[in-house]
Design a protein around this motif. Structure first.
Motif, PDB file in Angstrom:
ATOM      1  N   ALA A 150     -10.129   1.932   1.106  1.00 57.80           N
ATOM      2  CA  ALA A 150     -10.215   0.794   1.469  1.00 57.80           C
ATOM      3  C   ALA A 150     -11.786   0.455   1.677  1.00 57.80           C
ATOM      4  O   ALA A 150     -12.794   1.019   2.137  1.00 57.80           O
ATOM      5  N   THR A 153      -5.008   6.716  -6.991  1.00 56.65           N
ATOM      6  CA  THR A 153      -4.837   6.312  -5.658  1.00 56.65           C
ATOM      7  C   THR A 153      -5.167   4.840  -5.372  1.00 56.65           C
ATOM      8  O   THR A 153      -6.119   4.072  -5.950  1.00 56.65           O
ATOM      9  N   PRO A 154      -4.282   4.500  -4.529  1.00 58.63           N
ATOM     10  CA  PRO A 154      -4.408   2.800  -4.331  1.00 58.63           C
ATOM     11  C   PRO A 154      -5.524   2.465  -3.704  1.00 58.63           C
ATOM     12  O   PRO A 154      -6.237   3.265  -2.878  1.00 58.63           O
ATOM     13  N   ASP A 169      -2.565  -1.686  -5.786  1.00 54.62           N
ATOM     14  CA  ASP A 169      -3.707  -2.004  -5.237  1.00 54.62           C
ATOM     15  C   ASP A 169      -3.665  -3.508  -4.747  1.00 54.62           C
ATOM     16  O   ASP A 169      -2.632  -4.247  -5.143  1.00 54.62           O
ATOM     17  N   CYS A 216      -7.470   8.714   4.189  1.00 60.36           N
ATOM     18  CA  CYS A 216      -7.929   7.278   3.911  1.00 60.36           C
ATOM     19  C   CYS A 216      -9.135   7.142   3.986  1.00 60.36           C
ATOM     20  O   CYS A 216      -9.977   7.548   5.085  1.00 60.36           O
ATOM     21  N   TYR A 241      -5.029  -0.998   6.884  1.00 61.54           N
ATOM     22  CA  TYR A 241      -5.076   0.136   6.176  1.00 61.54           C
ATOM     23  C   TYR A 241      -5.300   1.226   7.022  1.00 61.54           C
ATOM     24  O   TYR A 241      -4.938   2.369   6.830  1.00 61.54           O
ATOM     25  N   ILE A 268       0.919  -1.364  -0.018  1.00 60.45           N
ATOM     26  CA  ILE A 268      -0.093   0.120  -0.042  1.00 60.45           C
ATOM     27  C   ILE A 268       0.882   1.304   0.084  1.00 60.45           C
ATOM     28  O   ILE A 268       0.568   2.084  -0.705  1.00 60.45           O
ATOM     29  N   GLN A 273       1.977   2.374  -3.224  1.00 63.74           N
ATOM     30  CA  GLN A 273       0.791   2.805  -4.290  1.00 63.74           C
ATOM     31  C   GLN A 273       0.104   1.566  -4.932  1.00 63.74           C
ATOM     32  O   GLN A 273      -0.072   1.700  -5.881  1.00 63.74           O
ATOM     33  N   SER A 299      -5.378   9.539   0.203  1.00 64.62           N
ATOM     34  CA  SER A 299      -4.112   8.802   0.106  1.00 64.62           C
ATOM     35  C   SER A 299      -4.649   7.359  -0.039  1.00 64.62           C
ATOM     36  O   SER A 299      -3.653   6.551  -0.653  1.00 64.62           O
ATOM     37  N   LEU A 300      -5.590   7.089  -0.015  1.00 61.29           N
ATOM     38  CA  LEU A 300      -5.915   5.301   0.106  1.00 61.29           C
ATOM     39  C   LEU A 300      -7.421   5.160   0.031  1.00 61.29           C
ATOM     40  O   LEU A 300      -8.168   5.886   1.024  1.00 61.29           O
TER      41      LEU A 300
END
Length: 711
Positions: free
Chosen positions: A138, A169-170, A36, A62, A51, A31, A34, A135-136
């Motif tokens: 989930a 974005t991951p 998936d 996030c 996460y 993560i 970056q 940033s992420l």
């Protein structure tokens, strides 16, 4: 770039753990780079940390997509208790509160934002997210995205828009239960880019698996509850009426119980859940509507009053027990009448789904009728092979009588191979028994070598043997290919390498032995349990004061470690797994005081507790008590207290020994120590000094002398 070192520091600082669990570090590393990621990890395996830790260390916000409002509330409360800024947005928030959360996001004050899929997809919300540094993403409970999953939610299928709108974005998709089809569907539906897939072991070795016949269920439940005094648990029932009836009956028998089902009002459901989370009730009798939305780590047992409709649901429901890793129990009641009830319920659904649901119900029935280690069956269902029996299920404790079924298995496997793996179980049995029905003749199966090779075995027995082979992983069932039977690597070992197969005749299966009541336990364990109960009561008081569920303060496993180690100061308490800096500042002192009080009481009773006795002295010393006062409080000889202070000084604790021996006295005593050596007996030093100095002053001087020599 943010690295794994910062992630480890965050794990200790906020969550109180020194090390990541298996796979967590690799997942977090991906993560942070970056990528998936798809995470399949059992309930209680530590998915959230995967996460939450990156969210803390990565710049930005996030966004966590979660299907249940109650779960969001629980997780946000837990994060805030750990000192992590988090909030949630869903339909339960008033407009003013939603506005406040939006402003906090825009100001960069939050690290995690939990949203429902409905909120995420509502008008204008994605535009709002575009104004933030995300940033992420989930996606929790990701199995909800798949029609193959056991808990399909149509709104989840629209989440692929996240990759379209935020391609850089991951994204991490997380679930506890997904078979192979669902795993594939998750990746496709979310449009993930070459995701790293992490499949943790589905094994939950701390959960004891048991199945009992469905006769006399209520009395068996009360016997079970007597052995689990005061421990929180869930009883799952098939019907709403059943949940209410069992809860009422339990209350009449003196248990703190409540019911929960979809037919209750939202406020009634919320109260039932809140009472359970806060340990105000011990037992919730519920339909499957309950549980997915709770994060309660100290559920010690789960009972299924009726047979669940599939293994995925059953596995997720028993996974609500023992999330903290401590010993827990899963008890399932089974009767054929339950199977019939469930079949009639399932056939009322949509036609295209009925056949799949009936096959999955049959697999659940096979688990209940199992003749081999139950844990191996569960793991095999999720594609994981366990090479030895678990030792923590009723079958392992009381194995049924088996026979060499290698030849029978080879006949069945050979027939599957010769029919090109194109037949379902019913048709395979027809082939093995030499039936001349239309399906057999049309397929040309009457011409294969194994046609009629098992005609001496009844249809019912062949079904049972094939169920055992399915449970053992010798064959697989292809749901998406008309439920045809497929060979596995293990079946090839049986066919070509002579691997032996043990089978059980159903009429020879022994009834599982009743659980043996625990033997008389050692005094040390009894004392440890008593301290655990004291700490649990303190946790409940503090939780009520702070308006949070008790497990949010510390988990049962953290309290059990405290009870075993008896940490009596800050350094020792911070070494306990699950005690982070923020938690210590908020609650640590109360728990240290409780432990010190307990140790002191036990010593007054004459019970010598190993370990933390000098640390108890240190805490009392830090509170401003002199050695004589501490000795009276602890019912110990003052010389022992001075010895504790000397030991503490030698171990580097902040103790001013010159308060108890003057520099002039030390200089005189030092000459004798120099002459006889610091390892000399106190009595010899006392006599060489002409009996002018008290024993405790000599002991303190030895500590000062050692420090002087080492400086």
């Amino acid at each position: 770039m943010t690295g794994i070192r910062e992630a480890r520091e965050a794990l200790k600082l906020y969550f109180g753990y020194d090390n990541f669990r298996p796979m967590q570090e690799q997942i977090i590393s991906c993560i942070l780079q970056q990528q998936d990621v798809v995470v399949l990890m059992p309930t209680g395996g530590g998915k959230s940390v995967c996460y939450q830790v990156p969210a803390v260390v990565m710049p930005g916000l996030c966004v966590v997509v979660s299907p249940l409002i109650a779960l969001m509330k629980d997780q946000v409360e837990a994060l805030l208790e750990n000192g992590i800024k988090a909030a949630y947005m869903n339909s339960s928030l008033a407009a003013e509160e939603q506005y406040r959360v939006e402003n906090a996001c825009l100001a960069g004050e939050l690290k995690l934002l939990y949203v429902s899929p409905e909120k995420l997809l509502s008008a204008g919300f994605l535009s709002f997210l575009k104004r933030l540094k995300v940033s992420l993403f989930a996606v929790d409970e990701a199995h909800c995205i798949s029609a193959w999953g056991h808990d399909f939610r149509p709104e989840y299928t629209q989440l692929r828009i996240l990759k379209q709108q935020f391609p850089q974005t991951p994204m991490v998709a997380l679930t506890a239960t997904a078979d192979k089809l669902t795993q594939k569907d998750i990746q496709e539906q979310l449009a993930l880019r070459n995701p790293e897939v992490f499949i943790s072991s589905f094994d939950r070795p701390n959960i004891n698996l048991m199945v009992k016949p469905g006769r006399d269920r209520f009395n068996k439940i009360t016997e079970f509850l007597e052995r689990h005094h005061g421990q929180p648990g869930i009883i799952y029932c098939l019907s709403r009426k059943g949940t209410e009836a069992i809860a009422e009956k339990l209350k009449r028998n003196g248990f703190r119980a409540t019911s929960y089902h979809a037919g209750m009002s939202a406020s009634q459901r919320a109260k039932a859940q809140e009472d359970f989370l806060k340990d105000d009730v011990q037992i919730v009798c519920a339909t499957v509507a309950f549980g997915m939305g709770i994060d309660k780590s100290n559920v010690r047992w789960v009972i299924h009053y009726n047979l669940p409709k599939n293994i995925e649901g059953y596995y997720q429901e028993i996974g609500r027990a023992g999330r903290d890793g401590a010993k827990s129990d899963a008890l399932l009641f089974y009767s054929y009448a339950d199977v019939m009830s469930m079949r009639s319920m399932l056939t009322e659904g949509k036609e295209e789904q009925v056949e799949l649901q009936l096959v999955k119900l049959e697999r659940m029935q096979q688990y209940a009728e199992a003749t081999i280690c139950r844990r191996r069956i569960l793991l095999q269902y999720f594609g994981e092979t366990m090479h030895k029996d678990c030792g923590n299920c009723d079958i392992c404790r009381n194995p049924p009588t088996s026979f060499d079924g290698t030849l029978l298995a080879q006949k069945a496997l050979s027939a599957i191979a010769r029919t090109q793996e194109q037949v379902n179980m019913g048709l395979l049995i027809d082939v093995l028994r030499g039936s001349r029905n239309a399906q057999v003749l049309e397929g040309g199966y009457h011409q294969i070598k194994t046609y009629g090779a098992g005609r001496e075995i009844s249809t019912m027995d062949w079904q049972r043997y094939l169920h055992q082979m399915l449970n053992a992983g010798l064959v697989e069932l292809a749901y998406d290919q008309n439920y045809t039977l497929k060979l596995t690597e293990q079946s090839r070992q049986v066919l070509f390498d002579g691997r032996p197969v043990q089978l059980v005749k159903f009429d020879e299966v022994k009834q599982p032995a009743e659980e043996i009541r625990p033997k008389v336990r050692p005094k040390k364990e009894v004392i440890q349990d008593a301290l655990f109960e004291r700490l649990r009561a303190l946790r409940k008081r503090l939780a009520d004061e702070h308006g949070v569920p008790p497990y949010v303060i510390f988990s049962d496993s953290t309290l059990q470690e405290m009870a075993a180690e008896k940490p009596a100061n800050r350094i020792a308490m911070l070494s306990i797994s699950g005690v982070g800096s923020v938690k210590y500042e908020r609650y640590g002192y109360d728990f240290v005081n409780e432990i010190i009080g307990f140790i002191t009481e036990e010593q007054e009773k004459g019970n010598k507790l190993k370990g933390a006795t000098h640390l108890v002295t240190y805490d009392l010393y830090q509170s401003g008590n002199n050695p004589e006062q501490i000795a009276r409080m602890r019912n110990l000889n003052p010389v022992t207290i001075y010895s504790h202070l000397a030991t503490l000084f030698e171990q580097g604790y902040d103790v001013d020994l010159y308060r108890f021996v003057s520099k002039k006295e030390y200089e005189a005593i030092k000459k004798a120590i120099f002459s006889l050596g610091p390892e000399a007996k106190l009595k010899d030093l006392y006599e060489s000094l002409g009996e002018q100095y008290e024993y405790h002053k000599i002991r303190l001087s030895i500590a000062l002398f050692k420090a002087e020599q080492n400086s």
